[in-house]
Design an enzyme around this catalytic site. Sequence first.
Site, mmCIF file in Angstrom:
data_model
loop_
_atom_site.group_PDB
_atom_site.id
_atom_site.type_symbol
_atom_site.label_atom_id
_atom_site.label_comp_id
_atom_site.label_asym_id
_atom_site.label_seq_id
_atom_site.Cartn_x
_atom_site.Cartn_y
_atom_site.Cartn_z
ATOM 1 N N PHE A 150 0.806 -1.220 0.000
ATOM 2 C CA PHE A 150 0.000 0.000 0.000
ATOM 3 C C PHE A 150 0.836 1.266 0.000
ATOM 4 O O PHE A 150 0.382 2.316 -0.448
ATOM 5 C CB PHE A 150 -0.934 0.016 1.225
ATOM 6 N N LYS A 174 -1.222 -7.758 -8.597
ATOM 7 C CA LYS A 174 -2.135 -7.851 -7.462
ATOM 8 C C LYS A 174 -1.732 -6.742 -6.495
ATOM 9 O O LYS A 174 -0.855 -6.907 -5.668
ATOM 10 C CB LYS A 174 -2.021 -9.220 -6.799
ATOM 11 N N GLU A 177 -5.013 -3.897 -1.506
ATOM 12 C CA GLU A 177 -6.443 -3.593 -1.494
ATOM 13 C C GLU A 177 -6.751 -2.272 -0.783
ATOM 14 O O GLU A 177 -7.885 -1.789 -0.826
ATOM 15 C CB GLU A 177 -7.219 -4.737 -0.822
ATOM 16 N N ARG A 178 -5.743 -1.667 -0.138
ATOM 17 C CA ARG A 178 -5.998 -0.431 0.608
ATOM 18 C C ARG A 178 -6.043 0.795 -0.286
ATOM 19 O O ARG A 178 -6.696 1.785 0.041
ATOM 20 C CB ARG A 178 -4.929 -0.248 1.687
ATOM 21 N N SER A 227 5.571 -7.277 4.162
ATOM 22 C CA SER A 227 6.157 -7.672 5.439
ATOM 23 C C SER A 227 7.018 -8.915 5.275
ATOM 24 O O SER A 227 6.825 -9.716 4.350
ATOM 25 C CB SER A 227 5.050 -7.941 6.468
ATOM 26 N N CYS A 282 9.467 1.608 3.575
ATOM 27 C CA CYS A 282 10.409 0.554 3.941
ATOM 28 C C CYS A 282 11.831 1.095 4.061
ATOM 29 O O CYS A 282 12.704 0.443 4.626
ATOM 30 C CB CYS A 282 10.364 -0.582 2.923
ATOM 31 N N GLU A 384 9.506 -3.738 13.147
ATOM 32 C CA GLU A 384 9.216 -2.648 12.209
ATOM 33 C C GLU A 384 7.862 -2.048 12.585
ATOM 34 O O GLU A 384 6.828 -2.715 12.517
ATOM 35 C CB GLU A 384 9.180 -3.169 10.777
#
Length: 499
Positions: A150, A174, A177-178, A227, A282, A384
């Site tokens: 996201f 893909k 979805e956020r 993640s 990140c 994190e």
Amino acid sequence: MVYELSHYIGGQRVEGTSGRYGDIYDPCAGQVQGRVPFAGADEVRTAIASAEKGQQEWAALNPQRRARILLKFVDLVNQHIDELAELLSREHGKTLADSKSDVQRGIEVVEFSAGAPHLLKGEFSDSVGQGIDVHSLRQPLGVVAGMTPFNFPAMIPLWQSGPALAAGNAFILKPSERDPSVPLRLAELLTEAGLPDGVFNVINGDKEAVDTLLEDPRVKAVGFVGSTPIAQYIYATAAAHGKRAQCFGGAKNHMVIMPDADLDMAADALIGAGYGSAGERCMAISVAVPVGEETAERLIGALQERIKDLRVGPSLDRDSDFGPVVTPMAKERIEGYIASGVEEGAALVTDGRGLKVEGYEDGFWVGPTLFDRVTPEMRIYRDEIFGPVLSVVRADDYEEALRLCSENQYGNGVAIFTRDGDSARDFASRVEVGMVGVNVPIPVPIAYYTFGGWKASGFGDLNQHGADAFRFYTKTKTVTSRWPSGIRQGAHFVMPEGS
């Protein structure tokens, strides 16, 4: 009014049929603004079939013609960059300037990928044996897929798809979805640029969509950013199904501040790298490592002064330094880490909990948070957090600082601020981290170098963008040839030799 999104298959938007949906939040208002369909296995297989069909036509084009289409796409994206940035900011919560940067850094990789005619060149050796020549070819894999996070809904999809498409593959995305609106709009612009139908598809979904892509034998490679636990799962599952995979996970990026550093420069860098995009990067700096007590005290004072002037506000407000976090769950998780830091004995210098923004009281706000005297045993150091939380871990000397950076479970990015060339050179050589900055807080390589971390930050042999991307998205074929010369050699019963 709540809007409803779709998938993108075969060159057009396609409504979801599974009956399952995910919520898209307005992070500033704190409410649901849209719904995104979650694809079932049959919908994913339809996208794979479309990609497989379109890839044959796409691969048949020579690399230069493919590059021209990608360059037209770059031009269209630049024409629509304000529209894309606003879409991105409304769903993600990052500022407009940050959103434009998200798009721009992705486009730089597509521009680099337009050099495919050179990057796809093979090798040739003549006369390796009597009348024997050898040459190699780089050929596309076929259908490949990417699963993206996201926090960079434009940049990471473009990092993955640009080289893949330039190499002649079809790509199935893909996205998160956020915030899926920007990936869908990019798909439309690719079609407008002349990409054949089916060569770029967008499938929204959850684990069912991911697992279908991982298990279908028609998908030859997958890329992932997210993640570490999910990166490990996707890497292992892809390998078990005979696919190539490059999977990038979490990070805990350190910045070492030496006693001789320009402290104002270092403090400014920490503010931007620690709190920009609400820490949802990140490559964010989440750990500052001042060397020596005097350096630490001066740094804490400089950070406090700068934090007072930070403006946290709506993502579309051009005066905002950073906006809200992406979902209420993200806010709850970050505030839980802040509470954990207090419970475990860290010194809470600035508390970002409870922040309210006038007119947007229900938004997912977390203010800049600063901890001092953090130790490696604390959760706020180990995990994190992915929020605007900066931890200061004091080091007695350079060797302790170097050891902290190198022994952390993650190995994504790291920085050192110093005026001493010997220290910088030694640090860059010895630190066990994949990307290193010297007086640069966020060392994201430019498009023609590769991006990738070490240890729990990366799984796979090849990195994102740069030359590694073309190695990842192609397979090498080596041809050994001899043309009849009229001289009979007779039968050979041993392996041929190179001399």
